[in-house]
Design a protein around this motif. Structure first.
Motif: not given
Length: 153
Positions: A128-143
């Motif tokens: 959940i922490v990781s998801s919230e931290t990366l939330k501003p990025l699209a899924p492909q941007e997160q990866a």
């Protein structure tokens, strides 16, 4: 990237007009780290646990009792830092230390029952922490971002 430039503060200061602090990797990483830490503190499930303490708890939960120096290496902490982390976890009765019976120079670190219970809960909140931290990025941007960060370490 931001192109806001401060006015030179003194004679000769204009030599750095092209240097924009807000565009520098160290500055951006520091700001991202501050954001990630704030999200961690409010989301992980125990506001008294630091990210480094969390890393130690996770490794101990996953790998069991181990030498303190090895735990430091496995969590990317230098010896002085892991010593402080373990001291604080011991003070909360989340970990316990004992001399290594096979090598008296080493200290073994393991989770207490309270530490194991807390680590299990915290680990559930980690994604959940990781998801919230990366939330501003699209899924492909997160990866892609995570791949690039891994290359920098």
């Amino acid at each position: 990237m931001s192109k806001t430039r401060a006015q030179p503060a003194a004679e000769g200061a204009g030599e750095t007009d092209d240097y924009v602090l807000e565009d520098q990797v160290g500055h951006l990483l520091r700001k991202a780290h501050q954001r990630a830490t704030a999200i961690f503190q409010t989301t992980i499930g125990d506001p008294s646990i630091t990210p480094m303490q969390y890393a130690a708890l996770v490794r101990l939960y996953q790998m069991g009792e181990q030498p303190q120096t090895q735990l430091g290496r496995r969590t990317a902490m230098d010896p002085a830092t892991i010593l402080g982390v373990i001291r604080r976890l011991n003070e909360r009765a989340l970990t316990a230390t004992r001399p290594d019976p096979s090598d008296g120079r080493r200290t073994l670190v393991g989770l207490t029952s309270a530490g194991r219970a807390l680590a299990g809960t915290l680990i559930e909140n980690g994604p959940i922490v990781s998801s919230e931290t990366l939330k501003p990025l699209a899924p492909q941007e997160q990866a892609l971002f995570l791949r690039f960060l891994a290359r920098l370490t």
